[in-house]
Write a protein that holds these residues in place. Structure first.
Motif, PDB file in Angstrom:
ATOM      1  N   LYS A   1       0.507  -1.082  -0.019  1.00 23.94           N
ATOM      2  CA  LYS A   1      -0.613  -0.182   0.012  1.00 23.94           C
ATOM      3  C   LYS A   1       0.790   1.200   0.399  1.00 23.94           C
ATOM      4  O   LYS A   1       0.533   2.252  -0.416  1.00 23.94           O
ATOM      5  N   ILE A   2       1.419   1.253   0.750  1.00 20.83           N
ATOM      6  CA  ILE A   2       3.068   2.711   0.299  1.00 20.83           C
ATOM      7  C   ILE A   2       3.808   2.956  -0.791  1.00 20.83           C
ATOM      8  O   ILE A   2       3.272   3.987  -0.930  1.00 20.83           O
ATOM      9  N   ASN A   3       3.512   1.700  -1.508  1.00 20.20           N
ATOM     10  CA  ASN A   3       4.503   1.862  -2.316  1.00 20.20           C
ATOM     11  C   ASN A   3       3.593   2.313  -3.659  1.00 20.20           C
ATOM     12  O   ASN A   3       3.513   3.207  -4.038  1.00 20.20           O
ATOM     13  N   ASP A   4       1.972   1.686  -3.969  1.00 19.33           N
ATOM     14  CA  ASP A   4       1.082   1.478  -4.148  1.00 19.33           C
ATOM     15  C   ASP A   4       0.144   3.467  -4.385  1.00 19.33           C
ATOM     16  O   ASP A   4      -0.161   4.034  -4.989  1.00 19.33           O
ATOM     17  N   PHE A   5       1.135   4.062  -3.262  1.00 14.32           N
ATOM     18  CA  PHE A   5       0.715   5.194  -2.543  1.00 14.32           C
ATOM     19  C   PHE A   5       1.328   5.931  -3.649  1.00 14.32           C
ATOM     20  O   PHE A   5       1.584   7.018  -4.136  1.00 14.32           O
ATOM     21  N   VAL A   6       2.846   6.196  -2.903  1.00 14.68           N
ATOM     22  CA  VAL A   6       3.475   7.249  -3.585  1.00 14.68           C
ATOM     23  C   VAL A   6       3.286   6.933  -5.195  1.00 14.68           C
ATOM     24  O   VAL A   6       4.029   7.583  -5.779  1.00 14.68           O
TER      25      VAL A   6
END
Length: 446
Positions: A237-242
């Motif tokens: 989720k962190i990757n997808d947000f960034v």
């Protein structure tokens, strides 16, 4: 690994390449992947001169210089003319440099939308998918390669084609500790968040500042928040947000948990008193002088000298749930200009920059190697702990990108919110809402 520039690079955002012929002049970089020959015979290429424009300076320039020299010794028919300029200058002028009559063949670029994203969309750097297959760049952690991928229309980061590659050097955000202080207060080197907080409690009770901190500089003040986020947030989720997929919200990535934890540290008196007036360099210097037990920091920014190499250590804490090691980390990205006259030879050199021989030069000059299994200097146990942290991320494929890559203005937003949170003028909920608002504004504008 990158030095103090890492913070600024991350803030500004924030760290290749057959003999078959030339890249099409003026062709959109995103129009098609590179098409290297099935095998690259650099020695049979004839006389080749490559120009490289980079921002490596100081000690970083030493390992790069060694790599250039070693490659030229391996292939005497190749000459690499290297020009190094200030990071900020190169980042701001990369698009103009690549449009010049005699542009660089190889160029270091900053990750993120406003640098590599802009260059790839404008067709100023080559699509490297073909070279990736030829040289086997899938050997790198997928979470590192994703940092330099963009879709053909330039609307999505973190997927699509590869437009730059990493080198055998990296930089992380993690936790440094002072062994002498921990022993004095009866604490052990932390292995997780709970043992870290237990050590902070003991340090505070013994009259020692638990966490060395300075929040005057917006960019560097966020290191502790991002390190904590890595312990709470779901990696995907962190990757997808960034990477701006639009499928994840700011309240789903561990940011609120991290902000609440950071605020609790302030309330408990665990942070350096009056940190709002302390500059980045002064905070780091105070930690090296034994003024606190811990400091969250970018690797490569603390210059350990003499006995300090024995006294200090580094740890990459595992996530609170599941125990996977997830951490913020990246390598310098290097791209191939769309007008490169010998892209195949350039590809071979960039592959060399990411290989084990270069990694050894990296370590010998005090920087973290990426992926390659290189021995740490026996007389520098502190550096050995950093390499251990690096390898734990390699093992778990646990990298997440610098969070501020998510929008051109995110570092300023996040840094300002951290300052307000710790001054009692904001809340964890307000911080998360500000992050979402910055993200939404960028999504609407692009």
């Amino acid at each position: 690994m990158v030095t103090r520039r890492t913070v600024l690079k991350s803030g500004a955002a924030l760290g290749l390449f057959t003999l078959a012929g030339c890249a099409p002049q003026g062709t959109k970089a995103s129009s098609a992947p590179s098409t290297p020959a099935k095998s690259v015979d650099v020695a049979a290429a004839g006389t080749v001169t490559l120009s490289m424009l980079d921002f490596w300076g100081g000690d970083s320039a030493k390992w790069v210089g060694n790599a250039v020299k070693a490659y030229q010794q391996k292939y005497p028919n190749v000459t690499i003319k290297r020009t190094s300029v200030d990071w900020g200058q190169l980042t701001q002028t990369a698009n103009l440099r690549l449009k010049e009559k005699n542009p660089p063949d190889i160029i270091t670029v900053n990750n993120g939308w406003q640098s590599l994203g802009t260059l790839s969309k404008a067709g100023l750097v080559l699509n490297l998918d073909g070279y990736s297959k030829s040289f086997g760049w899938d050997r790198f952690p997928s979470t590192i390669l994703r940092q330099t991928q963009f879709t053909a229309d330039g609307t999505e980061m973190g997927s699509g084609s590869l437009f730059a590659t990493p080198v055998a050097s990296s930089s992380l955000i993690g936790l440094y500790y002072n062994k002498t202080i921990l022993e004095r207060v009866g604490a052990t080197v932390p292995t997780d968040l709970a043992s870290f907080e237990d050590a902070c409690t003991k340090a505070k009770a013994a009259g020692v500042v638990p966490i060395g901190y300075g929040s005057q500089d917006k960019g560097s003040s966020t290191a502790i928040l991002l390190a904590l986020q890595d312990l709470f947030g779901d990696q995907k989720k962190i990757n997808d947000f960034v990477y701006s997929t639009g499928s994840v919200k700011a309240d789903e990535i561990g940011m609120k948990d991290a902000a609440e934890r950071l605020k609790s540290y302030q309330d408990k008196g665990w942070l350096t008193p009056n940190h709002a007036g302390i500059q980045f360099a002064d905070a780091g210097d105070a930690f090296l002088k034994g003024k606190s037990a811990f400091r969250f920091e970018y690797t490569g920014t603390l210059a350990f000298q003499g006995a300090q190499k024995q006294e200090y250590g580094y740890v990459q804490l595992p996530q609170v749930t599941g125990g996977k090691v997830v951490g913020t980390g990246a390598s310098t990205a290097v791209a191939l200009g769309s007008k490169c006259k010998n892209p195949d030879v350039a590809a071979s050199f960039l592959d060399f920059l990411a290989g084990p021989q270069t990694a050894q030069y990296v370590v010998e000059n005090g920087f973290l190697p990426l992926l390659n299994d290189v021995k740490a200097p026996a007389d520098n146990p502190e550096f050995g702990t950093e390499i251990t942290g690096q390898r734990s991320l390699d093992k778990d494929n646990g990298y997440v990108p610098y969070f501020d890559w998510s929008t051109p203005s995110m570092l300023d937003t996040l840094g300002g919110q951290v300052q307000q949170l710790l001054a009692g003028r904001s809340t964890p909920d307000a911080l998360v809402k500000a992050v979402q608002a910055d993200y939404d504004k960028f999504q609407t504008a692009r």
